[in-house]
Design an enzyme around this catalytic site. Sequence first.
Site, short mmCIF file in Angstrom:
data_model
loop_
_atom_site.label_atom_id
_atom_site.label_comp_id
_atom_site.label_asym_id
_atom_site.label_seq_id
_atom_site.Cartn_x
_atom_site.Cartn_y
_atom_site.Cartn_z
N ARG A 174 0.88 -1.18 0.00
CA ARG A 174 0.00 0.00 0.00
C ARG A 174 0.91 1.21 0.00
O ARG A 174 1.73 1.38 0.90
CB ARG A 174 -0.91 0.01 1.23
CG ARG A 174 -1.56 1.34 1.48
CD ARG A 174 -2.66 1.30 2.51
NE ARG A 174 -3.82 0.61 1.97
CZ ARG A 174 -5.02 0.64 2.54
NH1 ARG A 174 -5.21 1.31 3.66
NH2 ARG A 174 -6.03 -0.02 2.02
N HIS B 11 -7.52 0.98 -6.22
CA HIS B 11 -7.64 0.05 -5.08
C HIS B 11 -8.32 -1.24 -5.58
O HIS B 11 -9.47 -1.54 -5.22
CB HIS B 11 -8.46 0.71 -3.98
CG HIS B 11 -8.39 0.03 -2.64
ND1 HIS B 11 -7.55 -1.05 -2.38
CD2 HIS B 11 -9.05 0.28 -1.47
CE1 HIS B 11 -7.71 -1.42 -1.11
NE2 HIS B 11 -8.61 -0.64 -0.55
N GLN C 3 -10.09 -4.01 -3.25
CA GLN C 3 -11.39 -3.60 -2.72
C GLN C 3 -12.51 -3.95 -3.68
O GLN C 3 -13.56 -4.46 -3.29
CB GLN C 3 -11.38 -2.08 -2.46
CG GLN C 3 -12.68 -1.56 -1.90
CD GLN C 3 -12.95 -2.12 -0.51
OE1 GLN C 3 -12.11 -2.02 0.35
NE2 GLN C 3 -14.11 -2.71 -0.31
N ASP D 2 -17.71 6.76 -0.50
CA ASP D 2 -16.39 6.63 0.13
C ASP D 2 -16.13 7.95 0.86
O ASP D 2 -16.84 8.94 0.66
CB ASP D 2 -15.32 6.34 -0.94
CG ASP D 2 -13.95 6.01 -0.35
OD1 ASP D 2 -13.85 5.77 0.87
OD2 ASP D 2 -12.96 5.99 -1.12
N CYS E 216 -16.29 1.15 1.19
CA CYS E 216 -15.09 0.33 1.44
C CYS E 216 -14.64 0.41 2.90
O CYS E 216 -13.91 -0.47 3.36
CB CYS E 216 -13.96 0.75 0.51
SG CYS E 216 -13.37 2.44 0.76
N ARG F 158 -13.10 -8.98 1.70
CA ARG F 158 -11.71 -8.65 1.39
C ARG F 158 -10.84 -9.88 1.63
O ARG F 158 -9.96 -10.20 0.84
CB ARG F 158 -11.22 -7.49 2.28
CG ARG F 158 -11.87 -6.14 2.02
CD ARG F 158 -11.47 -5.56 0.69
NE ARG F 158 -10.03 -5.42 0.54
CZ ARG F 158 -9.31 -4.42 1.03
NH1 ARG F 158 -9.87 -3.43 1.68
NH2 ARG F 158 -7.99 -4.36 0.82
#
Length: 308
Positions: A107, A134, A137, A225, A266, A294
């Site tokens: 990340r 991402h 996700q 988000d 998310c 996930r």
Amino acid sequence: MNHFLDIHTTDPEALRGMIDQAQTMKDARAGQPKATPDAEQPLKNHMVALIFEKPSTRTRVSFDVGVRQMGGQTMVLSGTDLQLGHGESIADTARVLSRYVDMIMIRTFEESVLQELAEYASVPVINGLTNRTHPCQIMADVMTYEEHNGPIKGKKVVWTGDGNNVCASFLHAAGQFEFDFTFVGPPSLDPEAEFIDLARSKGVNVTIERDADKAVQGADLVVADTWVSMHDSQSTRQRRHNLLKPYQVNDHLMAQAKDDALFMHCLPAHREEEVTSSVMDGPRSVIFDEAENRLHAQKAVMRWCLGK
Ligand code: CP
Ligand code: NVA
């Protein structure tokens, strides 16, 4: 060996295979304590490095648990602790880590870091979020949608708010999984043209809307988000809040969507900002299934990366 860097650069059949395998693995584990080893141990004797240059709860824990369930071991590394954070080149870091570990999840901030790591690593590299995308996700999100409401192909997905990194991966997924995509938010926070153009070039019906009520009509899935992402300067916070207020997902907005529409986020969420608690905790919300998935989706991603 495969890198998992983005959804649009991964073959649609491979993506479909990962979603299906993730669901099979999830079903097989139902009700078992979390540390129960999977019947198959595809990561036995494998070491996986998990590198974080930004904070994380879900990505950190789900990758760590997923590797262990599949029989492997992990080391969780913070970017600042590595020489990477003190001037060693990404290419050299990639070459060195490849001598110690069998797979790297990172990340990071700049997409170029991920790409350089992948270019010089001789082991698979997985994108655990950059400023621009991402993908892990969205694998979990597609799995979650299908688990609740069946095939996502042909469905209307509405993204509300900031056209950020998670939104970009949704646009990538629209091309690979063949769903319609509507973005609704202020013009200054539109997704980058590159993402929109790519989706359109793959035949995705992409709609850019400014009116939230209108955008959500007929939606099968509504997504929100945070209004301020980890890479956004805190100095933009107030301006972003002012711009994004009209796009809050609340009961009124959800009422414009289809009766069986789902709500996703998310996480982490800022309750009463981008979404109300009434929606987050309401009957359309699948946010905690999304978080759980996930784990399962990334296990399938890791198996694919290692050809197992
Ligand atoms: N959704 C997600 O990636 O969460 P974390 O930042 O907690 O990993
Ligand atoms: N857009 C958010 C997602 C966090 C998982 C961020 O980048 O901070």
